[in-house]
Design a protein around this motif. Structure first.
Motif, PDB file in Angstrom:
ATOM      1  N   HIS A  64     -10.006  21.001  40.151  1.00 31.84           N
ATOM      2  CA  HIS A  64      -9.165  22.182  40.734  1.00 31.84           C
ATOM      3  C   HIS A  64      -7.632  21.916  40.104  1.00 31.84           C
ATOM      4  N   TRP A 105      -7.033  19.986  37.443  1.00 27.13           N
ATOM      5  CA  TRP A 105      -6.853  20.399  35.788  1.00 27.13           C
ATOM      6  C   TRP A 105      -6.692  21.829  35.654  1.00 27.13           C
ATOM      7  N   ALA A 106      -7.595  22.626  36.459  1.00 26.81           N
ATOM      8  CA  ALA A 106      -7.498  24.119  36.380  1.00 26.81           C
ATOM      9  C   ALA A 106      -6.022  24.626  36.528  1.00 26.81           C
ATOM     10  N   HIS A 127      -3.289  23.047  36.121  1.00 26.97           N
ATOM     11  CA  HIS A 127      -2.274  22.844  34.937  1.00 26.97           C
ATOM     12  C   HIS A 127      -2.731  23.434  33.548  1.00 26.97           C
ATOM     13  N   VAL A 128      -3.991  23.584  33.461  1.00 28.06           N
ATOM     14  CA  VAL A 128      -4.204  24.129  32.263  1.00 28.06           C
ATOM     15  C   VAL A 128      -4.156  25.880  32.205  1.00 28.06           C
ATOM     16  N   ALA A 129      -4.738  26.207  33.269  1.00 33.06           N
ATOM     17  CA  ALA A 129      -4.890  27.906  33.281  1.00 33.06           C
ATOM     18  C   ALA A 129      -3.525  28.142  33.848  1.00 33.06           C
ATOM     19  N   GLY A 130      -2.789  27.483  34.821  1.00 28.05           N
ATOM     20  CA  GLY A 130      -1.642  27.887  35.530  1.00 28.05           C
ATOM     21  C   GLY A 130      -2.092  28.689  36.779  1.00 28.05           C
ATOM     22  N   GLN A 131      -1.117  29.122  37.411  1.00 27.56           N
ATOM     23  CA  GLN A 131      -1.196  30.283  38.685  1.00 27.56           C
ATOM     24  C   GLN A 131      -1.327  31.497  38.119  1.00 27.56           C
ATOM     25  N   ASN A 132      -2.094  32.339  38.873  1.00 25.59           N
ATOM     26  CA  ASN A 132      -1.862  33.865  38.215  1.00 25.59           C
ATOM     27  C   ASN A 132      -1.544  34.311  39.548  1.00 25.59           C
TER      28      ASN A 132
END
Length: 75
Positions: free
Chosen positions: A36, A38-39, A41-46
């Motif tokens: 969670h 990692w996701a 930081h990689v994908a960012g919040q939307n």
């Protein structure tokens, strides 16, 4: 009951199943939390709804003062 206990009574299979659950579950939870983070930081919040959390029309201090004034006067 047979699936959970491993038989019709609590015995050695039951203890082995619950021990392995209590031993492995914290590692599974830590792994999910790591994925969670990692996701994030990689994908960012939307923002799927498209509603911005803050806008130029937001006046929190004015609304708080009006709420306080309403409580004082019983409105």
């Amino acid at each position: 009951m047979t699936w959970l206990w491993g038989g019709y009574a609590v015995g050695n299979p039951t203890l082995q199943r619950f021990f392995s659950l209590h031993y492995l579950l914290p590692f599974v939870i830590a792994g999910v939390v790591g994925l969670h983070i990692w996701a994030l930081h990689v994908a960012g919040q939307n923002n799927p709804t498209g509603i911005e959390p803050k806008s130029s029309q937001d006046t929190g201090a004015v609304h708080a003062a009006r709420d306080h004034q309403g409580r004082l006067h019983g409105d």
